[in-house]
Design an enzyme around this catalytic site. Structure first.
Site, mmCIF file in Angstrom:
data_model
loop_
_atom_site.group_PDB
_atom_site.id
_atom_site.type_symbol
_atom_site.label_atom_id
_atom_site.label_comp_id
_atom_site.label_asym_id
_atom_site.label_seq_id
_atom_site.Cartn_x
_atom_site.Cartn_y
_atom_site.Cartn_z
ATOM 1 N N ALA A 79 0.693 -1.179 -0.011
ATOM 2 C CA ALA A 79 -0.058 0.063 -0.041
ATOM 3 C C ALA A 79 0.969 1.292 0.079
ATOM 4 C CB ALA A 79 -0.838 0.007 1.261
ATOM 5 N N CYS B 67 5.631 3.927 -17.203
ATOM 6 C CA CYS B 67 4.673 2.847 -17.854
ATOM 7 C C CYS B 67 3.246 2.706 -17.569
ATOM 8 C CB CYS B 67 5.472 1.499 -17.666
ATOM 9 S SG CYS B 67 6.973 1.405 -18.532
#
Length: 438
Positions: free
Chosen positions: A255, A263
């Site tokens: 997280a 990308c």
């Protein structure tokens, strides 16, 4: 073999240097003369661990060359790789293929004899068909095959990824092209790197589908983190618990402030647009893009809440600017949105990053940059850890506490156990843990 890499950016430079290190003769072409001159001196325009030494050693060995000349290298090449940028197009979010198409036209005018033209750039499905059409239109007598060979390089670990890949995907149904590509990658035979041959369109879709899946995985655990904070659970333990399931795995279950870089943002958006154009909308990926866009400013709100709900006139120290460690890439970095949101609320920002300060200076305003974590912590009301560089993993909290106006660490990467930080008198706020700010 004689290989040509059109484009000397991240993918072209790393791929070219690694192919040369395998023993191939490689020429990297770029239209920017100043970049070529720097590369010929062994000066690398990007930060990638180990790349500078690899370029210099292969330059010295004569296996790697850089030039602005297009015609001669392409006319002599066995394989020509197209490794140019495919940024998101302004206005509609589609991948901008203008550089790919321009390269195809130039290749058509320069190639001689049978040549394999490889799209190494990340492109939407069907791009290879258009590259083939352009070459045939420009040079009807050309003897060539167009192949898809997507790259799977992680910034910060690109050389290892290239030399020890999980897989090498090659999209072609041309027997001659398959033979050539097997020879190109033959040096990896000893590493038992799997060559996966498939149709060209399948190969093109593999790269976009793979990145979209990983982006969804990141976004999923970020939403689970939000739920953990509400119900008093620990997202790191949730991630470990589900990651032990081999069907899920533990990768990309960390997280944090959302994904960034060159990308994932553009590739997820390009896949969404491609799917919409083919009347096959991808709702999961569309939601992933939307959630990630809001995630970054949500992290700024977390910092503001940790500071008591108001940061006007306060000084915040930002640790880490690049979108991930071991790169100088600031493209779509969460730090940019976080800094802007905090400045919008009246905070003064100090920041430090081992490699990203120069690029960050061009993309932000009003930020005071320092030379180490302790310098930017002087008089700060909070320390915000945004990018998990190794040098941030063993901070001297006693030293930091002596410099800071308030002892508060907002750890957006969950690098530290709360008890370790609190032992030094700090208040700790992480992501997906019990809400210490409540």
């Amino acid at each position: 073999m004689r290989l040509v890499m059109i484009g000397s950016g991240y993918v072209g430079l790393v791929s070219g240097a690694c192919f040369a290190d395998f023993g191939h003769e490689v020429v990297c072409i770029d239209k920017i003369a100043a970049k070529i001159e720097s590369l010929e001196r062994g000066e690398i325009p990007i930060f990638e661990p180990g790349l500078d030494q690899m370029v210099q050693s292969n330059l010295a060995a004569g296996r790697l060359r850089f030039t602005t000349d297009f015609t001669n290298p392409v006319s002599e090449a066995d394989v020509v790789f197209i490794a140019v940028g495919t940024p998101s197009r302004r206005g509609d979010g589609h991948a901008d293929l203008s550089y790919v198409h321009a390269a195809a036209r130039e290749i058509a005018g320069a190639m001689q004899g049978f040549t394999v033209v490889v799209t190494k750039s990340t492109v939407p499905v069907g791009t290879g068909d258009e590259v083939e059409r352009i070459i045939r239109q420009e040079n009807p007598d050309a003897d060539f095959a167009v192949v898809s060979n997507p790259e799977f390089l992680r910034e910060g670990a690109a050389i290892a990824d290239f030399k020890r890949p999980d897989r090498i995907v090659i999209g072609t149904e041309d027997p001659r092209a398959e033979k050539v590509m097997r020879e190109v990658y033959r040096p990896l035979y000893l590493n038992q790197s799997p060559l996966f041959f498939c149709e060209r369109r399948t190969s093109e879709l593999i790269k976009h589908a793979g990145n979209a899946f990983l982006a969804m995985k990141i976004t999923f655990i970020n939403e689970i983190a939000d739920l953990c904070e509400q119900v008093g659970a620990d997202v790191q333990k949730v991630a470990k618990g589900i990651g032990l399931d081999k069907r899920i795995g533990d990768k990309f279950l960390h997280a944090g402030p959302g994904y960034g870089g060159s990308c994932f943002p553009k590739d997820t958006l390009a896949l969404v647009k491609t799917a919409q154009d083919h009347d096959s909308p991808m709702r999961l990926v569309e939601t992933t893009v939307a959630v990630n866009d809001t995630r970054k400013r949500a992290m700024a709100r977390k910092v503001i809440a940790a500071c008591g709900g108001d940061v006007r006139g306060r000084t915040l120290a930002i640790l880490g600017l690049t979108f991930k460690p071991n790169t100088d890439d600031m493209r779509e970095a969460p730090s940019l949105a976080i800094i802007q949101a905090l400045q919008d609320k009246g905070a003064s920002i100090r920041a430090y990053d081992p490699e990203g300060i120069e690029a960050a200076g061009e993309m932000t305003s009003g930020v005071v940059f320092g030379t180490d974590p302790y310098e930017i912590a002087e008089g700060a009301d909070a320390l915000v850890l945004v990018t998990e560089w190794d040098e941030f993993r063993a901070l001297d909290f006693a030293r930091l506490r002596g410099r800071m106006a308030e002892a508060l660490l907002v750890d957006l990467r969950n690098v530290y156990p709360a008890e370790e930080v609190e032992r030094h008198g700090f208040r700790y706020v992480g992501v997906g843990r019990k809400r210490a700010e409540a």
